[in-house]
Design a protein around this motif. Structure first.
Motif, PDB file in Angstrom:
ATOM      1  N   PRO A 231       0.825  -1.213   0.000  1.00  0.00           N
ATOM      2  CA  PRO A 231       0.000   0.000   0.000  1.00  0.00           C
ATOM      3  C   PRO A 231       0.857   1.259   0.000  1.00  0.00           C
ATOM      4  O   PRO A 231       2.007   1.256   0.454  1.00  0.00           O
ATOM      5  CB  PRO A 231      -0.812  -0.131   1.294  1.00  0.00           C
ATOM      6  CG  PRO A 231      -0.829  -1.592   1.591  1.00  0.00           C
ATOM      7  CD  PRO A 231       0.489  -2.114   1.117  1.00  0.00           C
ATOM      8  N   VAL A 232       0.275   2.360  -0.509  1.00  0.00           N
ATOM      9  CA  VAL A 232       1.015   3.612  -0.669  1.00  0.00           C
ATOM     10  C   VAL A 232       0.382   4.695   0.200  1.00  0.00           C
ATOM     11  O   VAL A 232      -0.844   4.858   0.222  1.00  0.00           O
ATOM     12  CB  VAL A 232       1.022   4.063  -2.141  1.00  0.00           C
ATOM     13  CG1 VAL A 232       1.764   5.395  -2.283  1.00  0.00           C
ATOM     14  CG2 VAL A 232       1.668   2.993  -3.021  1.00  0.00           C
ATOM     15  N   LEU A 233       1.235   5.418   0.918  1.00  0.00           N
ATOM     16  CA  LEU A 233       0.787   6.565   1.712  1.00  0.00           C
ATOM     17  C   LEU A 233       1.020   7.832   0.913  1.00  0.00           C
ATOM     18  O   LEU A 233       2.145   8.125   0.514  1.00  0.00           O
ATOM     19  CB  LEU A 233       1.553   6.627   3.033  1.00  0.00           C
ATOM     20  CG  LEU A 233       1.230   7.820   3.942  1.00  0.00           C
ATOM     21  CD1 LEU A 233      -0.193   7.728   4.470  1.00  0.00           C
ATOM     22  CD2 LEU A 233       2.234   7.906   5.097  1.00  0.00           C
ATOM     23  N   TYR A 234      -0.061   8.575   0.677  1.00  0.00           N
ATOM     24  CA  TYR A 234       0.031   9.870   0.002  1.00  0.00           C
ATOM     25  C   TYR A 234      -0.126  10.950   1.063  1.00  0.00           C
ATOM     26  O   TYR A 234      -1.207  11.159   1.612  1.00  0.00           O
ATOM     27  CB  TYR A 234      -1.061  10.003  -1.068  1.00  0.00           C
ATOM     28  CG  TYR A 234      -0.920   9.000  -2.199  1.00  0.00           C
ATOM     29  CD1 TYR A 234      -0.142   9.295  -3.319  1.00  0.00           C
ATOM     30  CD2 TYR A 234      -1.545   7.757  -2.148  1.00  0.00           C
ATOM     31  CE1 TYR A 234      -0.002   8.373  -4.350  1.00  0.00           C
ATOM     32  CE2 TYR A 234      -1.410   6.840  -3.172  1.00  0.00           C
ATOM     33  CZ  TYR A 234      -0.640   7.154  -4.266  1.00  0.00           C
ATOM     34  OH  TYR A 234      -0.494   6.242  -5.295  1.00  0.00           O
ATOM     35  N   GLY A 235       0.962  11.626   1.362  1.00  0.00           N
ATOM     36  CA  GLY A 235       0.976  12.557   2.479  1.00  0.00           C
ATOM     37  C   GLY A 235       0.381  13.917   2.200  1.00  0.00           C
ATOM     38  O   GLY A 235       0.094  14.667   3.121  1.00  0.00           O
ATOM     39  N   GLN A 236       0.188  14.249   0.916  1.00  0.00           N
ATOM     40  CA  GLN A 236      -0.380  15.558   0.578  1.00  0.00           C
ATOM     41  C   GLN A 236      -1.894  15.509   0.754  1.00  0.00           C
ATOM     42  O   GLN A 236      -2.562  14.695   0.131  1.00  0.00           O
ATOM     43  CB  GLN A 236      -0.042  15.919  -0.875  1.00  0.00           C
ATOM     44  CG  GLN A 236      -0.444  17.316  -1.293  1.00  0.00           C
ATOM     45  CD  GLN A 236       0.415  18.389  -0.654  1.00  0.00           C
ATOM     46  OE1 GLN A 236       1.543  18.125  -0.268  1.00  0.00           O
ATOM     47  NE2 GLN A 236      -0.118  19.587  -0.528  1.00  0.00           N
ATOM     48  N   PRO A 237      -2.479  16.353   1.606  1.00  0.00           N
ATOM     49  CA  PRO A 237      -3.934  16.285   1.805  1.00  0.00           C
ATOM     50  C   PRO A 237      -4.696  16.791   0.583  1.00  0.00           C
ATOM     51  O   PRO A 237      -4.159  17.526  -0.247  1.00  0.00           O
ATOM     52  CB  PRO A 237      -4.161  17.199   3.013  1.00  0.00           C
ATOM     53  CG  PRO A 237      -3.008  18.149   3.003  1.00  0.00           C
ATOM     54  CD  PRO A 237      -1.851  17.379   2.442  1.00  0.00           C
ATOM     55  N   GLY A 238      -5.959  16.395   0.486  1.00  0.00           N
ATOM     56  CA  GLY A 238      -6.818  16.826  -0.613  1.00  0.00           C
ATOM     57  C   GLY A 238      -7.011  15.742  -1.650  1.00  0.00           C
ATOM     58  O   GLY A 238      -6.071  15.048  -2.039  1.00  0.00           O
ATOM     59  N   TYR A 239      -8.266  15.594  -2.112  1.00  0.00           N
ATOM     60  CA  TYR A 239      -8.579  14.525  -3.054  1.00  0.00           C
ATOM     61  C   TYR A 239      -7.873  14.709  -4.390  1.00  0.00           C
ATOM     62  O   TYR A 239      -7.325  13.750  -4.950  1.00  0.00           O
ATOM     63  CB  TYR A 239     -10.095  14.445  -3.279  1.00  0.00           C
ATOM     64  CG  TYR A 239     -10.464  13.384  -4.288  1.00  0.00           C
ATOM     65  CD1 TYR A 239     -10.380  12.038  -3.957  1.00  0.00           C
ATOM     66  CD2 TYR A 239     -10.882  13.729  -5.576  1.00  0.00           C
ATOM     67  CE1 TYR A 239     -10.701  11.048  -4.879  1.00  0.00           C
ATOM     68  CE2 TYR A 239     -11.197  12.751  -6.505  1.00  0.00           C
ATOM     69  CZ  TYR A 239     -11.107  11.416  -6.146  1.00  0.00           C
ATOM     70  OH  TYR A 239     -11.407  10.445  -7.076  1.00  0.00           O
ATOM     71  N   LEU A 240      -7.857  15.923  -4.922  1.00  0.00           N
ATOM     72  CA  LEU A 240      -7.236  16.136  -6.233  1.00  0.00           C
ATOM     73  C   LEU A 240      -5.735  15.889  -6.176  1.00  0.00           C
ATOM     74  O   LEU A 240      -5.151  15.336  -7.119  1.00  0.00           O
ATOM     75  CB  LEU A 240      -7.534  17.555  -6.731  1.00  0.00           C
ATOM     76  CG  LEU A 240      -8.996  17.829  -7.109  1.00  0.00           C
ATOM     77  CD1 LEU A 240      -9.159  19.269  -7.589  1.00  0.00           C
ATOM     78  CD2 LEU A 240      -9.479  16.856  -8.183  1.00  0.00           C
ATOM     79  N   SER A 241      -5.092  16.246  -5.069  1.00  0.00           N
ATOM     80  CA  SER A 241      -3.662  15.981  -4.914  1.00  0.00           C
ATOM     81  C   SER A 241      -3.397  14.481  -4.884  1.00  0.00           C
ATOM     82  O   SER A 241      -2.459  13.986  -5.517  1.00  0.00           O
ATOM     83  CB  SER A 241      -3.142  16.629  -3.631  1.00  0.00           C
ATOM     84  OG  SER A 241      -3.267  18.033  -3.686  1.00  0.00           O
ATOM     85  N   TYR A 242      -4.227  13.772  -4.135  1.00  0.00           N
ATOM     86  CA  TYR A 242      -4.082  12.310  -4.093  1.00  0.00           C
ATOM     87  C   TYR A 242      -4.290  11.706  -5.473  1.00  0.00           C
ATOM     88  O   TYR A 242      -3.514  10.857  -5.919  1.00  0.00           O
ATOM     89  CB  TYR A 242      -5.082  11.734  -3.102  1.00  0.00           C
ATOM     90  CG  TYR A 242      -5.541  10.336  -3.449  1.00  0.00           C
ATOM     91  CD1 TYR A 242      -4.698   9.236  -3.319  1.00  0.00           C
ATOM     92  CD2 TYR A 242      -6.838  10.117  -3.946  1.00  0.00           C
ATOM     93  CE1 TYR A 242      -5.120   7.957  -3.671  1.00  0.00           C
ATOM     94  CE2 TYR A 242      -7.256   8.847  -4.293  1.00  0.00           C
ATOM     95  CZ  TYR A 242      -6.397   7.779  -4.156  1.00  0.00           C
ATOM     96  OH  TYR A 242      -6.814   6.526  -4.510  1.00  0.00           O
ATOM     97  N   ARG A 243      -5.354  12.141  -6.170  1.00  0.00           N
ATOM     98  CA  ARG A 243      -5.660  11.570  -7.476  1.00  0.00           C
ATOM     99  C   ARG A 243      -4.535  11.831  -8.471  1.00  0.00           C
ATOM    100  O   ARG A 243      -4.149  10.944  -9.245  1.00  0.00           O
ATOM    101  CB  ARG A 243      -6.980  12.163  -7.987  1.00  0.00           C
ATOM    102  CG  ARG A 243      -7.350  11.806  -9.420  1.00  0.00           C
ATOM    103  CD  ARG A 243      -7.449  10.337  -9.654  1.00  0.00           C
ATOM    104  NE  ARG A 243      -8.457   9.733  -8.824  1.00  0.00           N
ATOM    105  CZ  ARG A 243      -8.556   8.435  -8.604  1.00  0.00           C
ATOM    106  NH1 ARG A 243      -7.666   7.617  -9.126  1.00  0.00           N
ATOM    107  NH2 ARG A 243      -9.506   7.944  -7.843  1.00  0.00           N
TER     108      ARG A 243
END
Length: 548
Positions: A231-243
């Protein structure tokens, strides 16, 4: 630190679910867990809560844990008050212990440190305020407040809101939420957002709600397959940033795989040519140093073999093609229909409950949807959205009013609580595989004259479930996978009209995005009732019926 999971793995018999899970959650962290349906999101929460034992790895927790599952079973005889009392029992006991310790404290010889520890814990949990908090939470979430009401008489959504209110009032150090927005209206969503943002401990929440990810989540943990297999942790908040970050990672993975495949093809070609050099046809005639030529060929073969083995050792796995929704080409009309006539026309509907109570009463209201029409139904919980959609689709009888429909109109319905059993309600059907249940539904529609065999939509072609998932008994599917199967059943007979009640419930964020696009593009008429704020914004150009 409230929670540390290290190299966590879990498998059901014959079916690995999770591997390589590493995460840390401390006070102030609000971790959003996402992933395709069946990727193990709910399983992960149960592992973190200690309800399941991992196959390998470990989970270390400090402090109390409160968990709200997607579905709450309702044992016979258990009431709302029983659930409240059971949830707040520890807090009430703590408040009572503090009161007793303070009353009996001897200022001359008493242990002040012990009393201070008890006081500090009680203040941290605001133990004396628990009953007021639960009453406020029940009110703000629109939950049933009648303590004598049996849980088994409540809908799935009503039971969920009662459980959620209790857990929010409990103030656990670690809060675990599984799809908390599924049964909440705007007022409930505002209260949930406000409470979670101000949570004094750590929060792990599984969600498909893109707005909640934007408003609440500090980091996103994605359980979908990755190039590294973990699994990958995406530390930048916000849906568009994650996407954006996820799409970039997937493109890098695919590009590396294409490069590896190209190298493999080139080496395979070189290996074939080298082996050809050892064949009788390649060998030179007598007297032309054939032994030297043969030795050189063997050297080439060994070199190619070494390169192939090296490539295999360094190669990445094929990117598992994520399930992509293949929404069928649904019809707008049947031959001979007047395009100006509504598919369904509902006027002045009144629907009553079996005991004579009023579930819906809209005198003077007309709801008519033409071919390729669109309608968005909104309003708070309890205003009758689900009842209205049932009356419109013809699944609920009218006590007053009229409903007419075009002859031969095919209607696909996705109800809020779903049609696929989880094993208890219908053991026979829940033991069927997806393929068998889909075939049974097709035969039933055919018997009722609601299916044109030439317009049958194959379930495996929809991209909602894999063939392996469709081969499994329905009871073994996750809640989200059963929801996907509900959508497939609604599409089976290529309907002219889709009626969908909270269609985003339990689905992955990727599928929610794809469904939103499909609803806008399909030729069929679509009626949607939803609390999903992002979906409502995406469908803002549709006509709106507000029952609030």
């Amino acid at each position: 630190m409230h929670l540390v999971a290290t190299d966590l793995a879990f498998a059901y018999p014959g079916r690995p679910v999770l591997a390589g899970v590493d995460l840390r959650v401390s006070a102030g962290v609000r971790l959003g867990v996402v992933g395709e349906n069946g990727s193990g999101k709910s399983t992960l929460l149960h592992l973190l809560a200690g309800d399941l034992v991992p196959s390998s790895g470990e989970v270390r927790r400090t402090g109390s844990v409160g968990m709200v599952e997607q579905e709450l079973t309702a044992p016979p005889g258990v009431t709302v008050g029983d659930l409240v009392d059971a949830t707040l029992a520890d807090l009430r006991r703590l408040a009572a212990d503090l009161e007793a310790a303070a009353a009996a404290f001897d200022h001359e010889s008493g242990d002040l440190a012990e009393l201070s520890t008890l006081l500090s814990r009680a203040e941290h949990l605001a133990a004396w305020d628990a009953d007021r908090r639960v009453d406020e939470a029940l009110t703000r979430l629109g939950a049933v407040r009648d303590r004598d009401r049996a849980l088994e008489t409540l809908s799935v959504g009503q039971r969920y809101r009662v459980r959620l209110a209790c857990r929010l009032a409990e103030r656990a150090d670690l809060l675990l939420l599984d799809e908390p927005t599924n049964h909440l209206d705007d007022s409930g969503l505002d209260y949930l957002t406000e409470t979670v943002v101000g949570w004094h401990g750590g929060v792990v929440l599984v969600t498909h709600d893109r707005e909640l990810i934007d408003d609440v989540v500090t980091a996103v943990y994605d359980l979908d397959p990755s190039m590294d297999g973990v699994p990958v942790l995406y530390g930048q908040p916000g849906y568009l940033s994650y996407r954006f970050a996820k799409n970039q990672a997937l493109q890098r993975w695919k590009q590396r795989y294409r490069t590896e495949q190209q190298r493999a093809d080139e080496l395979a070609f070189r290996l074939d040519r080298s082996y050809e050099g050892l064949s009788d046809e390649w060998r030179p005639p007598k007297g032309s140093q054939k032994h030297r030529r043969g030795t050189r060929a063997r050297i080439h073969v060994k070199a190619a073999d070494r390169l192939v083995e090296k490539l295999k050792a360094e190669a990445v796995d094929v990117p598992p093609p994520p399930l992509e929704l293949a929404f069928p080409d649904l019809p707008a009309l049947s031959p001979g229909w007047d395009p100006a006539e509504p598919l369904v026309d509902l006027r002045s509907p009144r629907v009553e409950s079996p005991d004579g109570g009023v579930r819906l009463d809209l005198p003077g209201t007309r709801l008519a949807v033409p071919p390729s029409g669109r309608l968005l139904v909104v309003g708070p919980n309890g205003t009758g959205k689900s009842t209205l959609l049932g009356a419109f689709a013809g699944t609920l009888p009218l006590a007053r009013g009229t409903r007419t429909s075009s002859e031969g109109v095919r209607i696909g319905v996705v109800g809020q609580e779903g049609r696929v059993p989880d094993g208890g309600a219908d053991a026979r059907r829940s033991s069927e595989s997806g393929f068998d249940a889909y075939a049974a539904e097709a035969l039933a529609l055919l018997d009722r004259g609601e299916l044109d065999p030439e317009h049958l939509v194959p379930v495996a072609a929809l991209g909602l479930l894999t063939e392996e998932e469709l081969d499994r008994p329905l009871r073994e599917l996750s809640v989200g996978q059963r929801r996907r199967f509900d959508i497939a059943l609604a599409l089976l007979h290529a309907p002219h009209l889709l009626v969908l009640d909270e269609p985003t419930n339990h689905l992955s964020v990727d599928l929610v995005d794809a469904l939103t696009i499909a609803f806008e593009r399909t030729s069929a008429a679509v009626v949607v009732a939803t609390h999903d704020r992002r979906m409502r914004a995406d469908l803002a150009a549709w006509p709106v019926l507000d029952l609030g």
